[in-house]
Motif scaffolding. Structure first.
Motif, mmCIF file in Angstrom:
data_model
loop_
_atom_site.group_PDB
_atom_site.id
_atom_site.type_symbol
_atom_site.label_atom_id
_atom_site.label_comp_id
_atom_site.label_asym_id
_atom_site.label_seq_id
_atom_site.Cartn_x
_atom_site.Cartn_y
_atom_site.Cartn_z
ATOM 1 N N GLY A 7 43.711 51.155 44.072
ATOM 2 C CA GLY A 7 43.902 49.803 44.597
ATOM 3 C C GLY A 7 45.241 49.652 45.297
ATOM 4 N N ALA A 45 45.728 48.792 49.192
ATOM 5 C CA ALA A 45 46.566 47.655 49.563
ATOM 6 C C ALA A 45 47.701 48.081 50.490
ATOM 7 C CB ALA A 45 47.134 46.985 48.318
ATOM 8 N N THR A 46 48.256 49.262 50.239
ATOM 9 C CA THR A 46 49.334 49.749 51.090
ATOM 10 C C THR A 46 48.835 50.062 52.497
ATOM 11 O OG1 THR A 46 50.434 50.703 49.173
ATOM 12 C CG2 THR A 46 51.106 51.537 51.325
#
Length: 193
Positions: free
Chosen positions: A187, A191-192
């Motif tokens: 996750g 997200a990065t």
């Protein structure tokens, strides 16, 4: 009175003398026009195969590297260093060298080919310019355009390969994180990105 073994060379010389001053009136272009797309030029120059070879060689390098780290990490965590594990680990590490060299060679072939295609398209575009419109611009301005186009070409080619390898590395990292049940880390990676 020409010996029979020299007939081919004599025929070639006679045709060269007799037809050398003649102009060819009809001919066909055996490659795509300069206005064709980059992909058509790459297919004609057989660069798509080299690009596929690069992708496969880079994928082999990345998988062998990940496999070597997994193998040595699993052996270290289990506390078992038998000769078979060390032999497999050394084989994976040694396979990185030829795969990496092959990937770099394929990348160089593709970059040189695409660079030639881009220069051909740039030259075709420059020849279509109206001389009256470009006459008021100085030599320095034209030289600056050529230099900028060279920098842009180099940046686009190297950046394209970095993006391609980066996507593959991200897919490999996501696969490793999914197989090790690290959903939180996956996750964070998503997200990065």
């Amino acid at each position: 009175a020409v010996p029979q073994r020299r007939w081919a060379a004599a025929r070639k010389a006679l045709l060269g003398v007799r037809l050398g001053s003649q102009t060819a009136t009809r001919c066909w272009l055996l490659r795509p026009a300069a206005s064709a797309s980059l992909w058509q030029h790459m297919r004609h120059a057989r660069l798509t195969r080299r690009l596929a070879v690069f992708v496969l060689a880079y994928a082999g390098t990345a998988v062998a590297s990940a496999g070597a780290w997994w193998l040595i990490g699993a052996a270290a965590l289990e506390g078992r260093f038998d000769p078979g594990t060390l032999l497999a680990w050394s084989f994976l590490l040694l396979s990185l060298v030829p795969l990496g060299l092959f990937a770099m060679w394929s990348q160089g072939v593709v970059m040189v080919g695409v660079s030639g295609i881009l220069k051909m398209q740039l030259l075709a575009g420059a020849l279509k310019l109206d001389p009256d419109e470009t006459r008021h611009q100085g030599v320095g301005q034209h030289l600056a355009r050529v230099m900028e186009s060279g920098s842009l070409e180099s940046l686009a080619l190297t950046g394209g390969f970095y993006a391609l390898t980066g996507v593959f590395d991200l897919i490999l990292a996501a696969t490793v994180l999914m197989t090790t049940s690290r959903t939180m880390h996956l996750g964070v990676l998503v997200a990065t990105v």
